[in-house]
Design an enzyme around this catalytic site. Structure first.
Site, PDB file in Angstrom:
ATOM      1  N   GLU A 188      46.949  54.971  41.668  1.00  0.00           N
ATOM      2  CA  GLU A 188      46.313  53.650  41.643  1.00  0.00           C
ATOM      3  C   GLU A 188      47.297  52.601  42.170  1.00  0.00           C
ATOM      4  O   GLU A 188      48.477  52.600  41.797  1.00  0.00           O
ATOM      5  CB  GLU A 188      45.908  53.316  40.208  1.00  0.00           C
ATOM      6  CG  GLU A 188      45.306  51.930  40.015  1.00  0.00           C
ATOM      7  CD  GLU A 188      45.097  51.589  38.545  1.00  0.00           C
ATOM      8  OE1 GLU A 188      44.392  50.611  38.273  1.00  0.00           O
ATOM      9  OE2 GLU A 188      45.638  52.312  37.681  1.00  0.00           O
ATOM     10  N   LYS A 239      36.670  50.093  41.622  1.00  0.00           N
ATOM     11  CA  LYS A 239      36.612  50.422  40.197  1.00  0.00           C
ATOM     12  C   LYS A 239      35.456  49.679  39.530  1.00  0.00           C
ATOM     13  O   LYS A 239      35.306  48.467  39.681  1.00  0.00           O
ATOM     14  CB  LYS A 239      37.938  50.046  39.537  1.00  0.00           C
ATOM     15  CG  LYS A 239      38.054  50.432  38.073  1.00  0.00           C
ATOM     16  CD  LYS A 239      39.431  50.032  37.549  1.00  0.00           C
ATOM     17  CE  LYS A 239      39.623  50.429  36.100  1.00  0.00           C
ATOM     18  NZ  LYS A 239      40.945  50.008  35.586  1.00  0.00           N
ATOM     19  N   CYS A 256      41.997  54.722  36.899  1.00  0.00           N
ATOM     20  CA  CYS A 256      42.612  54.379  35.617  1.00  0.00           C
ATOM     21  C   CYS A 256      41.784  54.912  34.460  1.00  0.00           C
ATOM     22  O   CYS A 256      41.406  56.078  34.451  1.00  0.00           O
ATOM     23  CB  CYS A 256      42.813  52.869  35.534  1.00  0.00           C
ATOM     24  SG  CYS A 256      43.798  52.314  34.123  1.00  0.00           S
TER      25      CYS A 256
END
Length: 505
Positions: free
Chosen positions: A265, A328, A378
């Site tokens: 990430e 995301k 994440c």
């Protein structure tokens, strides 16, 4: 009450001991016994209080690392940091408190107490996973991660099935040796355990057989181990890019050559596609590597005349062209955005690091060489519904890119890694996990790790995965087991409420 208080706190600590980093998973099977003993002969208010103490002890010892994150990266004074941790754990402790109240209300119905309390626990875990943006961290079932044959049932029930089983064993033991003296109650738990273990062993053998028949796909994950304090410093940009280049070149020289290399990430410490000079340099690096690279980078787009941030992933081909991208969807509250801003308008003034990101809305997997990659950025990896959405759109491999440097050397990276691995079991899809400082690893469809890069080390990992194209019950029906538990819990609680009124009248 002092003894009951100590017993409740002991239960909370036992619940934590089963989780990584210690992974004393066997303790979970008796973790609730001290709480059950503490509840005997208590009033409803006392049961609520004891359950709250149990939950507070559990979440304070599980989530202690939040103090480190908020204090070091949020710019908040230590006393206020401790208060934030206490408030969060107090909210989470409401769930064990509710469970304790349910246990108190059902104490006059022994068999309902044994069989319904596991459903109540699962119901509360499900609510916690969805209420107020959701926080399904450290569900009880995750304590059994090392028990491979046992947890294969997750492809039917998700992690909730193992949580249910653990609580059933606890209630059965207590009912047998406690006040109820139900000598046959452990037999019920033993039968359920046996069925789950037999199913798990059969399923493991089946998955191993299917993987042997599938075509191998060689993949690599890279762990740069970039210090969070330097990650966004322009002076370290070139050092960061060079480190990923060297690690990727080493991975690309592996025999057989990987078909995909995954970076963590925000591995690109700039706005890819916007900062042209660095973008061109990165594309040239990937051309030099000669292998498709999936990497994380911040992104931005203009909405209503205002620039908004996104946490994105890009799939770049060996020619340096962008094949696909993903933003995301489930952002970290108070980290990447502030939820309920009309009410919590003051948070930005308190938390310097609180971002202003917006979430994406595209669950479609990335496509490369006939493969479909479901990207989870994440802590999206702890939300099964996000993994399920991308599987329903055809994903045959999960890619989880994350930056757990925020957690330091606490138990959080170990907890995060363990929870992510369950998505591979639930959907029978391999999972590639690349973390900035660790822990990076590759899971096969049984949840077995094919290799690991330890925490706070730089390196790369190459392995063969075997996508098997199997649609599981959990992928088709989602949290049906949890919904069944919710139905049972509601019916039993309503019934117990009427019973209490009848007795009083």
């Amino acid at each position: 009450m002092w003894l009951a208080t100590l017993l409740s706190i002991l239960s909370g600590i036992f619940l934590t001991l089963g989780l990584p980093r210690l992974e004393l998973y066997f303790i979970s099977w008796v973790a609730l016994l001290p709480l059950f003993m503490a509840l005997q002969g208590k009033s409803s208010k006392q049961a609520l209080g004891l359950g709250f103490l149990c939950g507070l002890a559990h979440y304070l010892t599980t989530l202690y690392w939040i103090r480190y994150v908020v204090y070091h990266y949020g710019g908040i004074p230590l006393p206020l940091t401790l208060l934030i941790l206490l408030l969060l754990c107090s909210y989470l402790a409401v769930y064990p408190a509710t469970f304790a109240l349910a246990a108190h209300r059902l104490e006059h119905r022994p068999w309902l107490w044994v069989l319904a309390l596991p459903a109540v626990w699962v119901s509360l875990e499900w609510v916690r996973a969805h209420l107020l943006t959701g926080f399904p961290w450290a569900n009880l079932g995750y304590t059994q991660t090392p028990m491979a044959p046992l947890i294969q049932v997750a492809d039917i029930t998700g992690v909730y099935g193992i949580s249910w089983l653990i609580v059933l064993v606890n209630t059965s033991i207590m009912a047998c040796f406690g006040r109820f003296r139900l000598r046959s109650s452990p037999l019920v738990a033993l039968v359920c355990l046996t069925v789950v273990a037999i199913y798990g062993s059969w399923r493991l053998n089946m998955m191993e057989s299917l993987q042997k028949q599938a075509a191998p796909w060689t993949v690599a994950v890279v762990q740069g181990n970039i210090d969070q304090a330097h990650k966004w410093d322009p002076l370290y940009q070139q050092e960061t890019l060079n480190r990923y280049l060297q690690l990727s070149l080493a991975a690309a020289s592996h025999d057989p050559r990987p078909d995909l290399i995954v970076w963590p990430e925000t591995a690109a410490p700039f706005f890819y596609g916007i900062e042209q000079q660095l973008t061109m340099q990165l594309n040239q690096m990937i051309r030099e590597i000669g292998v498709p690279v999936l990497l994380g980078s911040p992104a931005a787009k203009v909405i209503d005349g205002k620039p908004r941030l996104l946490n994105s992933a890009y799939l770049i081909d060996p020619a340096g062209g962008v094949v696909d991208d993903y933003a995301k969807q489930h952002l970290v509250p108070f980290g990447e955005y502030v939820p309920y801003q009309k009410i919590l308008f003051f948070v930005h003034k308190l938390v310097e690091a609180a971002g202003d990101f917006i979430g994406g809305d595209d669950a479609y997997p990335m496509k490369i060489d006939g493969r479909r990659l479901g990207v989870l950025i994440c802590y999206e990896a702890i939300f099964p519904e996000l993994a399920c959405a991308t599987v329903k759109h055809g994903a045959t491999c999960f890619v989880n890119i994350t930056n757990d440097a925020w957690f330091g050397t606490s138990s959080a990276p170990y907890q995060h890694k363990a929870m992510a691995g369950w998505r591979a079991i639930e959907f029978r899809v391999p999972l590639l996990r690349s973390a900035n400082t660790g822990i990076s690893c590759i899971y096969d469809v049984t949840g077995k790790t094919l290799g690991t890069i330890p925490l706070n080390e730089q390196g790369y990992l190459v392995a063969d995965v075997y996508p098997i194209h199997l649609r599981t019950f959990y992928a088709e029906w989602g949290d049906l087991f949890a919904w069944l538990c919710i139905f049972i819990a509601v019916v039993v609680i309503i019934y117990s409420g009427f019973s209490v009124r009848k007795r009083r009248s």
